[in-house]
Design a protein around this motif. Sequence first.
Motif, PDB file in Angstrom:
ATOM      1  N   CYS A 164       7.304 161.943 116.579  1.00  0.00           N
ATOM      2  CA  CYS A 164       6.703 162.914 115.437  1.00  0.00           C
ATOM      3  C   CYS A 164       4.874 162.794 115.520  1.00  0.00           C
ATOM      4  O   CYS A 164       4.515 161.600 115.532  1.00  0.00           O
ATOM      5  CB  CYS A 164       7.178 162.167 114.183  1.00  0.00           C
ATOM      6  SG  CYS A 164       6.151 162.827 112.854  1.00  0.00           S
ATOM      7  N   CYS A 223       3.777 160.974 111.774  1.00  0.00           N
ATOM      8  CA  CYS A 223       3.690 159.529 111.666  1.00  0.00           C
ATOM      9  C   CYS A 223       4.036 158.592 113.195  1.00  0.00           C
ATOM     10  O   CYS A 223       4.201 157.484 112.873  1.00  0.00           O
ATOM     11  CB  CYS A 223       4.757 159.227 110.608  1.00  0.00           C
ATOM     12  SG  CYS A 223       6.470 159.623 111.213  1.00  0.00           S
ATOM     13  N   HIS A 283       6.827 158.369 114.613  1.00  0.00           N
ATOM     14  CA  HIS A 283       8.029 158.102 114.661  1.00  0.00           C
ATOM     15  C   HIS A 283       8.618 158.352 116.013  1.00  0.00           C
ATOM     16  O   HIS A 283       8.379 159.620 116.375  1.00  0.00           O
ATOM     17  CB  HIS A 283       9.021 158.609 113.684  1.00  0.00           C
ATOM     18  CG  HIS A 283      10.567 158.055 113.572  1.00  0.00           C
ATOM     19  ND1 HIS A 283      10.764 156.856 113.037  1.00  0.00           N
ATOM     20  CD2 HIS A 283      11.524 158.968 113.927  1.00  0.00           C
ATOM     21  CE1 HIS A 283      11.939 156.695 113.135  1.00  0.00           C
ATOM     22  NE2 HIS A 283      12.578 158.037 113.934  1.00  0.00           N
ATOM     23  N   CYS A 290      11.031 165.590 111.642  1.00  0.00           N
ATOM     24  CA  CYS A 290      11.021 163.920 111.661  1.00  0.00           C
ATOM     25  C   CYS A 290      11.933 163.447 110.510  1.00  0.00           C
ATOM     26  O   CYS A 290      11.846 163.514 109.475  1.00  0.00           O
ATOM     27  CB  CYS A 290       9.661 163.406 111.530  1.00  0.00           C
ATOM     28  SG  CYS A 290       9.314 161.656 111.425  1.00  0.00           S
ATOM     29  N   GLU A 292      11.912 160.425 109.744  1.00  0.00           N
ATOM     30  CA  GLU A 292      11.136 158.998 108.788  1.00  0.00           C
ATOM     31  C   GLU A 292      10.507 159.746 107.847  1.00  0.00           C
ATOM     32  O   GLU A 292      10.520 159.448 106.736  1.00  0.00           O
ATOM     33  CB  GLU A 292      10.357 158.558 110.013  1.00  0.00           C
ATOM     34  CG  GLU A 292       9.729 157.445 109.492  1.00  0.00           C
ATOM     35  CD  GLU A 292      10.658 156.103 109.107  1.00  0.00           C
ATOM     36  OE1 GLU A 292      11.611 156.141 109.546  1.00  0.00           O
ATOM     37  OE2 GLU A 292      10.116 155.380 108.126  1.00  0.00           O
ATOM     38  N   CYS A 293       9.427 160.855 108.079  1.00  0.00           N
ATOM     39  CA  CYS A 293       8.471 161.347 107.025  1.00  0.00           C
ATOM     40  C   CYS A 293       8.949 162.948 106.878  1.00  0.00           C
ATOM     41  O   CYS A 293       8.423 163.232 106.019  1.00  0.00           O
ATOM     42  CB  CYS A 293       7.029 161.403 107.461  1.00  0.00           C
ATOM     43  SG  CYS A 293       6.833 162.544 109.037  1.00  0.00           S
TER      44      CYS A 293
HETATM   45 ZN   LIG Z   1       7.221 161.598 110.942  1.00  0.00          ZN
END
Ligand SMILES: [Zn+2]
Length: 190
Positions: A3, A6, A8, A31, A33-34
């Motif tokens: 990503c 972030c 990731h 992503c 994660e974010c």
């Molecule tokens: Zn991310």
Amino acid sequence: MHCPFCRHGDSRVVDSRTSDDGTSIRRRRQCPECQRRFTTIETASLSVVKRSGITEPFSREKIVNGVRKACQGRPVGEDDLALLAQRVEETLRATGSAELDAHEIGLSILGPLRELDEVAYLRFASVYQAFESLEDFEAAITALRAEHEAEQGAEHEAEQGAEPEREHVAQHAGSEAPSAGSAATGGPFA
Ligand SMILES: [Zn+2]
């Protein structure tokens, strides 16, 4: 793929779209994660086989650097060079070959460069077409003159300098607009 926001270590593809000319695929990724989204563009890698036999990735920057020397002292800006390199890449990709001879690349520069600046074109052509004598220059200049005479039937002489270049930019923007435009407005950050 990482990503870009972030960092990731993973992302998933949420949409894929092939460009109108079929030479690239844009993928929208998200992503986990974010949750942010970004776009990747996938194109076939284009390789250049040098005279020495060494293969290297095609680079627009190398085209620009090669042509810049021929344009020294000429009214050619960095934008002109970037556009020329883009046109060369598009022409080469349109051939469908993944591997190109360095000499082919030199030849594919000649057309766009002639439209841009004829003096730079003659300098460049003298190297790539291995002009060996004054007769070679003479033949190239005669060919340019013949084209001028043909053009002058349709256009005013005074417009000769600026017209072809402006025309070519407009054409180019026109052909780019459908894919780039729709992807930019509807795409990655929408
Ligand atoms: Zn991310």
